[in-house]
Design a protein around this motif. Structure first.
Motif, mmCIF file in Angstrom:
data_model
loop_
_atom_site.group_PDB
_atom_site.id
_atom_site.type_symbol
_atom_site.label_atom_id
_atom_site.label_comp_id
_atom_site.label_asym_id
_atom_site.label_seq_id
_atom_site.Cartn_x
_atom_site.Cartn_y
_atom_site.Cartn_z
ATOM 1 N N ILE A 1 4.051 -17.176 9.462
ATOM 2 C CA ILE A 1 4.607 -18.508 9.186
ATOM 3 C C ILE A 1 6.063 -18.396 8.761
ATOM 4 C CG2 ILE A 1 4.519 -20.421 7.522
ATOM 5 C CD1 ILE A 1 1.437 -20.235 7.732
ATOM 6 N N PHE A 2 6.355 -17.421 7.898
ATOM 7 C CA PHE A 2 7.733 -17.227 7.439
ATOM 8 C C PHE A 2 8.667 -17.004 8.633
ATOM 9 C CE2 PHE A 2 11.075 -14.133 6.402
ATOM 10 C CZ PHE A 2 11.812 -14.881 5.498
ATOM 11 N N LYS A 3 8.288 -16.105 9.529
ATOM 12 C CA LYS A 3 9.127 -15.808 10.691
ATOM 13 C C LYS A 3 9.309 -17.036 11.584
ATOM 14 C CE LYS A 3 7.658 -10.956 10.806
ATOM 15 N NZ LYS A 3 6.844 -9.958 11.543
ATOM 16 N N SER A 4 8.226 -17.788 11.770
ATOM 17 C CA SER A 4 8.279 -18.973 12.624
ATOM 18 C C SER A 4 9.179 -20.052 12.021
ATOM 19 C CB SER A 4 6.866 -19.527 12.831
ATOM 20 O OG SER A 4 6.901 -20.732 13.559
ATOM 21 N N LEU A 5 9.093 -20.242 10.706
ATOM 22 C CA LEU A 5 9.920 -21.247 10.037
ATOM 23 C C LEU A 5 11.400 -20.923 10.194
ATOM 24 C CD1 LEU A 5 7.967 -21.792 6.657
ATOM 25 C CD2 LEU A 5 7.979 -23.284 8.664
ATOM 26 N N ILE A 6 11.766 -19.670 9.942
ATOM 27 C CA ILE A 6 13.171 -19.263 10.023
ATOM 28 C C ILE A 6 13.690 -19.421 11.458
ATOM 29 C CG2 ILE A 6 14.793 -17.348 9.763
ATOM 30 C CD1 ILE A 6 13.764 -18.527 7.114
ATOM 31 N N LYS A 7 12.901 -18.993 12.417
ATOM 32 C CA LYS A 7 13.310 -19.079 13.819
ATOM 33 C C LYS A 7 13.514 -20.530 14.262
ATOM 34 C CE LYS A 7 11.811 -17.793 18.490
ATOM 35 N NZ LYS A 7 10.744 -17.137 19.294
ATOM 36 N N THR A 8 12.569 -21.405 13.884
ATOM 37 C CA THR A 8 12.631 -22.801 14.329
ATOM 38 C C THR A 8 13.797 -23.547 13.706
ATOM 39 O OG1 THR A 8 10.215 -22.804 14.567
ATOM 40 C CG2 THR A 8 11.302 -24.952 14.499
ATOM 41 N N ALA A 9 14.124 -23.229 12.447
ATOM 42 C CA ALA A 9 15.162 -23.981 11.718
ATOM 43 C C ALA A 9 16.541 -23.322 11.783
ATOM 44 C CB ALA A 9 14.731 -24.151 10.265
ATOM 45 N N ARG A 10 16.685 -22.314 12.628
ATOM 46 C CA ARG A 10 17.937 -21.544 12.669
ATOM 47 C C ARG A 10 19.152 -22.424 12.981
ATOM 48 N NH1 ARG A 10 16.422 -16.697 15.620
ATOM 49 N NH2 ARG A 10 15.874 -15.908 13.558
ATOM 50 N N ASN A 11 18.969 -23.411 13.840
ATOM 51 C CA ASN A 11 20.099 -24.230 14.275
ATOM 52 C C ASN A 11 20.187 -25.573 13.558
ATOM 53 O OD1 ASN A 11 21.122 -22.360 16.208
ATOM 54 N ND2 ASN A 11 19.462 -22.940 17.600
ATOM 55 N N THR A 12 19.430 -25.738 12.480
ATOM 56 C CA THR A 12 19.557 -26.961 11.686
ATOM 57 C C THR A 12 20.783 -26.871 10.775
ATOM 58 O OG1 THR A 12 18.188 -26.077 9.889
ATOM 59 C CG2 THR A 12 17.043 -27.255 11.670
ATOM 60 N N VAL A 13 21.141 -28.000 10.184
ATOM 61 C CA VAL A 13 22.252 -28.005 9.228
ATOM 62 C C VAL A 13 21.954 -27.049 8.083
ATOM 63 C CG1 VAL A 13 23.576 -29.416 7.591
ATOM 64 C CG2 VAL A 13 22.890 -30.378 9.815
#
Length: 496
Positions: free
Chosen positions: A33-45
């Motif tokens: 979950i940690f890896k998925s969260l970081i990957k998905t939100a990489r391009n957010t503000v």
């Protein structure tokens, strides 16, 4: 047994087996979950502001993403409210959950396409686990109360906005709609007392099999039922078998609730919040709530005594120990990052990861350095109440600071169902119990810095009237058990 009850059994077995397998993979699931969260939100503000491109481990995350409360994440929430996209999570939230915080006023918590299943499925999973352990599937055939806030939603920047319980009401599975009470129209009533009367009218002659809510709300509902019918709740609803509760510690309310029912019913506890559905009681016969380790939330834990430090110790799930109080920190697929929920939890098991909610990080008394927490005052009071056969309706504790050594004390405001035969003896027991739980408090009493606590009885329905006076009667509103000042204590003076 109708079709719903028959079909529930194989579905319950499927979900239960899935949850049981998840107990063995909790730590690995958290890492995924940690890896998925970081990957998905990489391009957010938020991701760009905190260098998500350079985060490849939990150690990196701890260094680059500080723990924050609502005030510190609020600038990002304001961008969402202005209509901006890709702020905390990809795209825009599908809802904003509006909640009143104890220190931040009104808060707006994002709910996304990815996070909504956590809110919907966890309560379902708790009931399916209950079915497997109890064998009781018949309750699914009767009427079920899922009390919610108003399902009427406002819009902010086009995003539907309202109380979490009102939002969730829109997602009750279709197969349960015909069983659900109260009606949509009644749930839309804003005034709590008017709403409660309407709920009584709709339910008093129904085949109620499950009732859910926070304990103080259920007690008000039960009191009204008994007053209206002249019967115990269990006699009025002979097929009532399951009580689902959460939001506050059940122990102070349990004896009075069961007395109103007139018999024992099975009880299932939940741990929901606007920020996520964190845990649930997977076995109603065992203490503790199973942490929701595979539902889009990454958990961190800070030793409770360090939560207000500048650089507190931050632990992953694999690092926690049984019996220690931790402040709960969450990062989620709703876009909450290293967010301090404000709760403290204590693990009673790590195989599987089961916990109890032990208090609030901002609800404590430390006017004299004692740092008394909710778990300690609840234990001290309920142990004495059990020994003295006393039932407690509600209570709160505040410090009284007086000039001069040995003159200050903790003042306990208590609404009793039945007063102790000897209030002085009862007071002594509560004080002794608290001294046994908190060594700092004991030292202050021994050193004559503090007097023993004092008990100030509150009149019947005094706490209800107080909550009504501040516009927080009913729904998910809860009275703080502890305050580090006299604001609530002063307001209660007219309800003694």
């Amino acid at each position: 047994m109708n079709v719903k009850s028959i079909l529930a059994r194989p579905f319950a077995r499927h979900i239960y087996n899935k949850i049981t397998r998840g107990m063995e993979t909790a730590v690995a699931d958290q890492q995924d979950i940690f890896k998925s969260l970081i990957k998905t939100a990489r391009n957010t503000v938020f991701g760009k502001d905190h260098g998500f491109d350079n985060i490849s481990s939990y150690d990196d995350f701890r260094k680059m993403v500080p723990i924050r409360d609502y005030e510190e994440i609020k600038p990002y929430i304001e961008k969402i409210k202005e209509g901006k996209q890709h702020v905390l999570w990809k795209g825009k939230p599908i809802y904003l959950a509006k909640t009143s915080g104890t220190t931040s006023g009104v808060k707006y918590i994002p709910i996304t396409n990815e996070s909504i299943p956590n809110h919907i499925n966890t309560a379902r999973n708790a009931l399916l686990c209950y079915m497997m352990h109890s064998g009781n599937v018949e309750f699914a055939s009767g009427k079920l109360i899922f009390l919610s806030g108003s399902p009427v939603l406002d819009r902010i920047a086009g995003i539907p906005t309202g109380r979490l319980s009102g939002i969730v009401n829109h997602h009750v599975p279709r197969y349960l709609r015909s069983n659900q009470l109260p009606s949509y129209e009644t749930n839309c009533i804003e005034d709590w007392e008017t709403k409660l009367d309407a709920i009584i009218n709709e339910t008093i002659d129904q085949n109620m099999t499950l009732i859910s809510g926070i304990p103080p709300w259920m007690q008000m509902y039960f009191d009204k039922l008994v007053e209206r019918s002249g019967k115990k709740v269990g006699d009025l609803f002979p097929n009532f078998r399951v009580m689902v509760q959460g939001g506050v510690n059940f122990e102070p309310y349990k004896a009075k609730l069961y007395e109103s029912i007139g018999r024992k019913v099975d009880c299932v506890e939940l741990y929901p919040a606007s920020e996520g559905f964190f845990a649930f009681q997977d076995n109603y016969r065992e203490q503790g709530l199973l942490l929701n380790t595979n539902s889009g939330i990454f958990f961190e834990f800070v030793p409770a005594g360090e939560i207000f430090n500048e650089n507190p110790t931050r632990l992953s799930l694999a690092e926690v120990k049984e019996g220690e109080n931790y402040a709960l920190i969450v990062s989620s697929n709703a876009g909450m990052w290293a967010y301090n929920i404000g709760d403290t939890v204590k693990f009673i098991s790590t195989k599987p990861y089961r916990l109890v909610v032990s208090g609030r990080t901002k609800h404590y008394i430390s006017a004299f350095g004692e740092h008394v927490i909710g778990e300690e005052v609840e234990h001290a009071l309920m142990k004495a109440a059990e020994e003295e056969n006393v039932k407690i309706i509600e209570f709160t504790v505040a410090p009284m600071v007086e000039q001069g050594k040995g003159k200050s004390f903790h003042e306990w405001f208590i609404e009793f169902e039945n007063r102790p035969e000897d209030l002085g003896r009862f007071l002594e027991k509560v004080d002794d119990n608290l001294r046994a739980k908190n060594v700092y408090y004991d030292d202050l009493i021994t050193g004559n810095i503090l007097q023993k606590l004092k008990i100030t009885p509150v009149r019947k329905n005094g706490f209800i009237d107080y909550m009504k006076s501040i516009g927080k009667l009913g729904g998910q509103n809860k009275l703080p058990r502890l305050s580090n000042d006299r604001k609530i204590a002063e307001a209660l003076q007219e309800y003694l």
